[in-house]
Scaffold this motif. Sequence first.
Motif, PDB file in Angstrom:
ATOM      1  N   ILE A  20       0.855  -1.187   0.000  1.00 37.45           N
ATOM      2  CA  ILE A  20       0.000   0.000   0.000  1.00 37.45           C
ATOM      3  C   ILE A  20       0.893   1.240   0.000  1.00 37.45           C
ATOM      4  CG2 ILE A  20      -1.899  -1.164   1.180  1.00 37.45           C
ATOM      5  CD1 ILE A  20      -1.206   0.436   3.684  1.00 37.45           C
ATOM      6  N   ALA A  21       0.339   2.362  -0.352  1.00 38.28           N
ATOM      7  CA  ALA A  21       1.088   3.615  -0.411  1.00 38.28           C
ATOM      8  C   ALA A  21       1.480   4.080   0.989  1.00 38.28           C
ATOM      9  CB  ALA A  21       0.244   4.681  -1.095  1.00 38.28           C
ATOM     10  N   ALA A  22       2.552   4.837   1.067  1.00 32.32           N
ATOM     11  CA  ALA A  22       3.059   5.321   2.351  1.00 32.32           C
ATOM     12  C   ALA A  22       2.016   6.150   3.103  1.00 32.32           C
ATOM     13  CB  ALA A  22       4.328   6.135   2.138  1.00 32.32           C
ATOM     14  N   ASP A  23       1.235   6.969   2.400  1.00 30.06           N
ATOM     15  CA  ASP A  23       0.224   7.771   3.093  1.00 30.06           C
ATOM     16  C   ASP A  23      -0.864   6.889   3.700  1.00 30.06           C
ATOM     17  OD1 ASP A  23      -0.611   7.259   0.449  1.00 30.06           O
ATOM     18  OD2 ASP A  23      -1.947   8.992   0.438  1.00 30.06           O
ATOM     19  N   ASN A  24      -1.193   5.767   3.072  1.00 29.49           N
ATOM     20  CA  ASN A  24      -2.168   4.840   3.647  1.00 29.49           C
ATOM     21  C   ASN A  24      -1.589   4.114   4.860  1.00 29.49           C
ATOM     22  OD1 ASN A  24      -4.146   5.479   1.786  1.00 29.49           O
ATOM     23  ND2 ASN A  24      -3.574   3.849   0.387  1.00 29.49           N
ATOM     24  N   ALA A  25      -0.302   3.788   4.821  1.00 24.82           N
ATOM     25  CA  ALA A  25       0.348   3.169   5.976  1.00 24.82           C
ATOM     26  C   ALA A  25       0.366   4.142   7.149  1.00 24.82           C
ATOM     27  CB  ALA A  25       1.765   2.739   5.610  1.00 24.82           C
ATOM     28  N   GLN A  26       0.611   5.401   6.864  1.00 21.32           N
ATOM     29  CA  GLN A  26       0.602   6.419   7.912  1.00 21.32           C
ATOM     30  C   GLN A  26      -0.793   6.576   8.496  1.00 21.32           C
ATOM     31  OE1 GLN A  26       3.146   9.858   7.484  1.00 21.32           O
ATOM     32  NE2 GLN A  26       1.375  11.171   7.823  1.00 21.32           N
ATOM     33  N   ARG A  27      -1.808   6.532   7.649  1.00 25.32           N
ATOM     34  CA  ARG A  27      -3.198   6.601   8.126  1.00 25.32           C
ATOM     35  C   ARG A  27      -3.527   5.419   9.030  1.00 25.32           C
ATOM     36  NH1 ARG A  27      -5.185   9.411   3.737  1.00 25.32           N
ATOM     37  NH2 ARG A  27      -4.827   7.617   2.423  1.00 25.32           N
ATOM     38  N   ALA A  28      -3.050   4.228   8.681  1.00 22.63           N
ATOM     39  CA  ALA A  28      -3.282   3.035   9.515  1.00 22.63           C
ATOM     40  C   ALA A  28      -2.623   3.202  10.884  1.00 22.63           C
ATOM     41  CB  ALA A  28      -2.746   1.792   8.808  1.00 22.63           C
ATOM     42  N   ALA A  29      -1.428   3.790  10.911  1.00 20.46           N
ATOM     43  CA  ALA A  29      -0.743   4.028  12.176  1.00 20.46           C
ATOM     44  C   ALA A  29      -1.531   5.022  13.032  1.00 20.46           C
ATOM     45  CB  ALA A  29       0.670   4.540  11.922  1.00 20.46           C
ATOM     46  N   LYS A  30      -2.067   6.068  12.422  1.00 19.22           N
ATOM     47  CA  LYS A  30      -2.859   7.055  13.159  1.00 19.22           C
ATOM     48  C   LYS A  30      -4.122   6.430  13.747  1.00 19.22           C
ATOM     49  CE  LYS A  30      -1.301  11.187  10.778  1.00 19.22           C
ATOM     50  NZ  LYS A  30      -1.666  12.339   9.967  1.00 19.22           N
ATOM     51  N   VAL A  31      -4.752   5.544  13.001  1.00 16.03           N
ATOM     52  CA  VAL A  31      -5.948   4.848  13.503  1.00 16.03           C
ATOM     53  C   VAL A  31      -5.583   4.036  14.740  1.00 16.03           C
ATOM     54  CG1 VAL A  31      -7.602   2.999  12.997  1.00 16.03           C
ATOM     55  CG2 VAL A  31      -7.191   4.790  11.316  1.00 16.03           C
ATOM     56  N   GLN A  32      -4.452   3.342  14.697  1.00 16.41           N
ATOM     57  CA  GLN A  32      -4.012   2.544  15.841  1.00 16.41           C
ATOM     58  C   GLN A  32      -3.764   3.429  17.063  1.00 16.41           C
ATOM     59  OE1 GLN A  32      -4.162  -0.544  16.152  1.00 16.41           O
ATOM     60  NE2 GLN A  32      -2.827  -1.109  17.824  1.00 16.41           N
ATOM     61  N   VAL A  33      -3.116   4.559  16.870  1.00 13.31           N
ATOM     62  CA  VAL A  33      -2.859   5.485  17.979  1.00 13.31           C
ATOM     63  C   VAL A  33      -4.177   5.978  18.571  1.00 13.31           C
ATOM     64  CG1 VAL A  33      -1.930   7.768  18.566  1.00 13.31           C
ATOM     65  CG2 VAL A  33      -0.578   6.183  17.177  1.00 13.31           C
ATOM     66  N   ASP A  34      -5.129   6.335  17.738  1.00 13.09           N
ATOM     67  CA  ASP A  34      -6.440   6.780  18.221  1.00 13.09           C
ATOM     68  C   ASP A  34      -7.145   5.693  19.015  1.00 13.09           C
ATOM     69  OD1 ASP A  34      -6.066   9.262  17.056  1.00 13.09           O
ATOM     70  OD2 ASP A  34      -7.294   8.801  15.289  1.00 13.09           O
ATOM     71  N   ARG A  36      -5.517   5.395  22.499  1.00 13.29           N
ATOM     72  CA  ARG A  36      -5.922   6.516  23.364  1.00 13.29           C
ATOM     73  C   ARG A  36      -7.373   6.376  23.819  1.00 13.29           C
ATOM     74  NH1 ARG A  36      -2.432  10.802  20.189  1.00 13.29           N
ATOM     75  NH2 ARG A  36      -0.546  10.571  21.432  1.00 13.29           N
ATOM     76  N   THR A  37      -8.239   5.883  22.952  1.00 11.61           N
ATOM     77  CA  THR A  37      -9.641   5.676  23.321  1.00 11.61           C
ATOM     78  C   THR A  37      -9.755   4.650  24.445  1.00 11.61           C
ATOM     79  OG1 THR A  37     -10.418   6.245  21.109  1.00 11.61           O
ATOM     80  CG2 THR A  37     -11.913   4.919  22.476  1.00 11.61           C
ATOM     81  N   VAL A  38      -9.048   3.535  24.316  1.00 10.66           N
ATOM     82  CA  VAL A  38      -9.080   2.485  25.342  1.00 10.66           C
ATOM     83  C   VAL A  38      -8.478   3.012  26.654  1.00 10.66           C
ATOM     84  CG1 VAL A  38      -8.152   0.226  25.998  1.00 10.66           C
ATOM     85  CG2 VAL A  38      -9.106   0.574  23.727  1.00 10.66           C
ATOM     86  N   ALA A  39      -7.381   3.745  26.569  1.00  8.60           N
ATOM     87  CA  ALA A  39      -6.741   4.291  27.773  1.00  8.60           C
ATOM     88  C   ALA A  39      -7.675   5.230  28.528  1.00  8.60           C
ATOM     89  CB  ALA A  39      -5.449   5.019  27.400  1.00  8.60           C
ATOM     90  N   ALA A  40      -8.567   5.891  27.791  1.00  5.11           N
ATOM     91  CA  ALA A  40      -9.529   6.802  28.415  1.00  5.11           C
ATOM     92  C   ALA A  40     -10.790   6.076  28.883  1.00  5.11           C
ATOM     93  CB  ALA A  40      -9.900   7.902  27.422  1.00  5.11           C
ATOM     94  N   GLY A  41     -10.825   4.741  28.730  1.00  3.82           N
ATOM     95  CA  GLY A  41     -11.974   3.961  29.195  1.00  3.82           C
ATOM     96  C   GLY A  41     -13.050   3.785  28.157  1.00  3.82           C
ATOM     97  N   GLY A  42     -12.778   4.163  26.923  1.00  3.44           N
ATOM     98  CA  GLY A  42     -13.780   4.059  25.870  1.00  3.44           C
ATOM     99  C   GLY A  42     -13.714   2.751  25.105  1.00  3.44           C
ATOM    100  N   ASN A  43     -14.655   2.582  24.193  1.00  3.03           N
ATOM    101  CA  ASN A  43     -14.721   1.411  23.325  1.00  3.03           C
ATOM    102  C   ASN A  43     -14.167   1.829  21.958  1.00  3.03           C
ATOM    103  OD1 ASN A  43     -15.443  -0.617  21.543  1.00  3.03           O
ATOM    104  ND2 ASN A  43     -17.454  -0.949  22.476  1.00  3.03           N
ATOM    105  N   PRO A  44     -13.068   1.253  21.504  1.00  3.88           N
ATOM    106  CA  PRO A  44     -12.465   1.697  20.250  1.00  3.88           C
ATOM    107  C   PRO A  44     -13.292   1.353  19.028  1.00  3.88           C
ATOM    108  CG  PRO A  44     -11.367  -0.261  21.026  1.00  3.88           C
ATOM    109  CD  PRO A  44     -12.327   0.154  22.100  1.00  3.88           C
ATOM    110  N   GLY A  45     -14.300   0.530  19.178  1.00  4.18           N
ATOM    111  CA  GLY A  45     -15.141   0.153  18.051  1.00  4.18           C
ATOM    112  C   GLY A  45     -16.247   1.137  17.760  1.00  4.18           C
TER     113      GLY A  45
END
Length: 64
Positions: free
Chosen positions: A37-51, A54-63
């Motif tokens: 996949i393109a580098a910008d799509n790989a970067q987007r996948a990494a950002k989704v993982q970080v989000d 952070r959602t789970v750490a705050a007690g939320g449901n990442p789904g």
Amino acid sequence: MKAESGAEETQALKREGYIGSFMRVGTVVSYVSTSEIAADNAQRAAKVQVDRIRTVAAGGNPGH
């Protein structure tokens, strides 16, 4: 390879059709592996993982 994921630290590497991103979000270390996949799509996948981390750490449901 330079990558922006929104994590405190990010290390990315690129090889023939493969991009891997290691990220530290607080005390959590995450790895996202992508291929053909393109580098910008790989970067987007990494950002989704970080989000999601952070959602789970705050007690939320990442789904949601």
